[in-house]
Scaffold this motif. Structure first.
Motif, short mmCIF file in Angstrom:
data_model
loop_
_atom_site.label_atom_id
_atom_site.label_comp_id
_atom_site.label_asym_id
_atom_site.label_seq_id
_atom_site.Cartn_x
_atom_site.Cartn_y
_atom_site.Cartn_z
N ILE A 147 -0.31 7.43 -17.86
CA ILE A 147 -0.30 7.77 -19.27
C ILE A 147 -0.77 6.55 -20.08
CG2 ILE A 147 2.14 7.15 -19.52
CD1 ILE A 147 2.38 9.48 -21.58
N SER A 148 -1.54 6.80 -21.11
CA SER A 148 -2.00 5.69 -21.95
C SER A 148 -0.80 5.09 -22.68
CB SER A 148 -3.06 6.15 -22.94
OG SER A 148 -2.46 6.90 -23.98
N VAL A 149 -0.89 3.84 -23.04
CA VAL A 149 0.21 3.18 -23.74
C VAL A 149 0.49 3.87 -25.08
CG1 VAL A 149 0.97 1.01 -24.79
CG2 VAL A 149 -0.12 0.99 -22.53
N PRO A 150 -0.52 4.19 -25.89
CA PRO A 150 -0.19 4.90 -27.13
C PRO A 150 0.48 6.25 -26.88
CG PRO A 150 -2.42 4.01 -27.26
CD PRO A 150 -1.96 3.82 -25.85
N ASP A 151 0.04 6.95 -25.83
CA ASP A 151 0.62 8.27 -25.55
C ASP A 151 2.08 8.18 -25.09
OD1 ASP A 151 -1.69 9.52 -26.32
OD2 ASP A 151 -2.37 10.01 -24.28
N VAL A 152 2.45 7.11 -24.39
CA VAL A 152 3.85 7.00 -23.97
C VAL A 152 4.74 6.76 -25.19
CG1 VAL A 152 4.06 4.53 -23.40
CG2 VAL A 152 5.38 6.18 -22.15
N GLU A 157 8.68 9.15 -28.92
CA GLU A 157 9.00 9.51 -30.31
C GLU A 157 9.22 11.01 -30.46
OE1 GLU A 157 6.44 9.54 -34.32
OE2 GLU A 157 6.65 7.55 -33.42
N GLN A 158 8.44 11.82 -29.76
CA GLN A 158 8.54 13.28 -29.88
C GLN A 158 9.76 13.85 -29.19
OE1 GLN A 158 4.72 14.64 -28.46
NE2 GLN A 158 3.77 14.40 -30.47
N SER A 161 14.81 12.30 -25.34
CA SER A 161 15.79 12.73 -24.34
C SER A 161 15.19 12.84 -22.94
CB SER A 161 16.41 14.07 -24.74
OG SER A 161 15.43 15.10 -24.67
N ARG A 162 13.87 12.82 -22.82
CA ARG A 162 13.21 12.91 -21.52
C ARG A 162 13.10 11.56 -20.81
NH1 ARG A 162 7.75 14.41 -22.68
NH2 ARG A 162 7.49 14.45 -20.43
N PHE A 163 13.52 10.46 -21.48
CA PHE A 163 13.30 9.11 -20.97
C PHE A 163 14.61 8.35 -20.80
CE2 PHE A 163 9.56 10.58 -23.16
CZ PHE A 163 8.54 10.25 -22.28
N ALA A 165 17.39 5.40 -20.96
CA ALA A 165 17.84 4.58 -22.09
C ALA A 165 17.20 3.20 -22.06
CB ALA A 165 19.37 4.48 -22.07
N TRP A 166 17.15 2.56 -20.88
CA TRP A 166 16.60 1.21 -20.80
C TRP A 166 15.11 1.18 -21.08
CZ3 TRP A 166 18.48 3.84 -16.60
CH2 TRP A 166 17.56 4.18 -15.60
N PHE A 167 14.39 2.22 -20.67
CA PHE A 167 12.95 2.27 -20.92
C PHE A 167 12.69 2.32 -22.42
CE2 PHE A 167 8.93 4.95 -20.88
CZ PHE A 167 8.09 3.90 -20.53
N LYS A 168 13.46 3.12 -23.13
CA LYS A 168 13.30 3.21 -24.59
C LYS A 168 13.61 1.88 -25.26
CE LYS A 168 15.93 6.92 -24.58
NZ LYS A 168 16.68 8.15 -24.94
N VAL A 169 14.63 1.17 -24.77
CA VAL A 169 14.97 -0.14 -25.34
C VAL A 169 13.85 -1.15 -25.07
CG1 VAL A 169 16.55 -2.11 -25.12
CG2 VAL A 169 17.46 0.21 -25.28
N ILE A 170 13.32 -1.15 -23.87
CA ILE A 170 12.24 -2.08 -23.52
C ILE A 170 11.00 -1.80 -24.38
CG2 ILE A 170 10.63 -2.75 -21.69
CD1 ILE A 170 13.00 -2.32 -19.70
N LEU A 171 10.64 -0.52 -24.52
CA LEU A 171 9.48 -0.17 -25.35
C LEU A 171 9.69 -0.64 -26.79
CD1 LEU A 171 8.56 3.45 -24.18
CD2 LEU A 171 7.44 1.30 -23.55
N ALA A 172 10.86 -0.37 -27.34
CA ALA A 172 11.14 -0.75 -28.73
C ALA A 172 11.14 -2.27 -28.90
CB ALA A 172 12.47 -0.16 -29.18
N HIS A 173 11.68 -2.97 -27.92
CA HIS A 173 11.77 -4.43 -28.01
C HIS A 173 10.39 -5.09 -27.99
CE1 HIS A 173 13.32 -8.50 -27.43
NE2 HIS A 173 12.42 -8.63 -26.48
#
Length: 187
Positions: A147-152, A157-158, A161-163, A165-173
């Motif tokens: 998956i492209s970085v913008p698409d992930v 964002e959409q 709940s499919r991801f 918790a740590w992945f979301k934190v790493i992306l946000a950080h």
């Protein structure tokens, strides 16, 4: 959860650390996650030469976060094992391949995951390049995709709940720009 997987999780030992990543002890995997004790971990982000990120869908039978999408591989070094050696080992155990890995950064986070467990981690982040099809270990991963970085970022964002918790934190950080820079190293 199967008895074999449950025994493996309870017996595996993790490295307890302080906020500067100094070893302060060792604990069993289940005990550490139940108590939310700070421990050493790693996350691997694999890219291809098109700049796409390899996502892993965790096996549904995992002891937490089963069926959720996450970064290419993650885990914990064993006592006496380097972060690089552990990342290389787990990438092969989960996704069935080896590639050169490079540590790019660290992040400290605490997140609740499913089944009353807590990931309180000093996480070492690695990146690597891979161009073929992984050979998934079905006990670890039940799916994967490029998956492209913008698409992930859009996908999280959409429907976050499919991801994991740590992945979301790493992306946000780190943010989209930094992760895109990691991907650009392989173009």
């Amino acid at each position: 959860m199967s008895l074999i997987i449950e025994d493996k999780v309870q017996e595996e030992r993790l490295i307890l650390v302080d906020e500067q990543d100094n070893k302060v002890g060792v604990g069993t995997k289940m005990q550490v996650h139940l108590q939310g004790a700070l421990h050493r971990a790693f996350s691997v982000f694999i890219f291809d030469s098109q700049g796409r990120l390899m996502l892993q869908q965790r096996a549904s039978g995992k002891y937490h976060s089963g069926g959720l999408w996450t970064n290419s591989c993650c885990g914990h070094p064993r006592p006496g094992e380097s972060n690089l050696a552990a990342s290389t080992r787990r990438l092969y155990e989960e996704m069935g391949f080896h590639c050169e890995l490079q540590e790019v950064d660290q992040i400290l986070y605490r997140v609740d995951v499913s089944n009353g467990l807590v990931e309180n981690e000093f996480n070492h982040t690695f990146i690597g390049l891979f161009e073929r099809t992984p050979e998934l270990n079905p006990e670890e991963a039940e799916g994967w995709q490029w998956i492209s970085v913008p698409d992930v970022f859009t996908a999280v964002e959409q429907d976050s709940s499919r991801f994991t918790a740590w992945f979301k934190v790493i992306l946000a950080h780190f943010g989209q720009e930094t992760i895109q820079q990691w991907a650009s190293r392989y173009r």
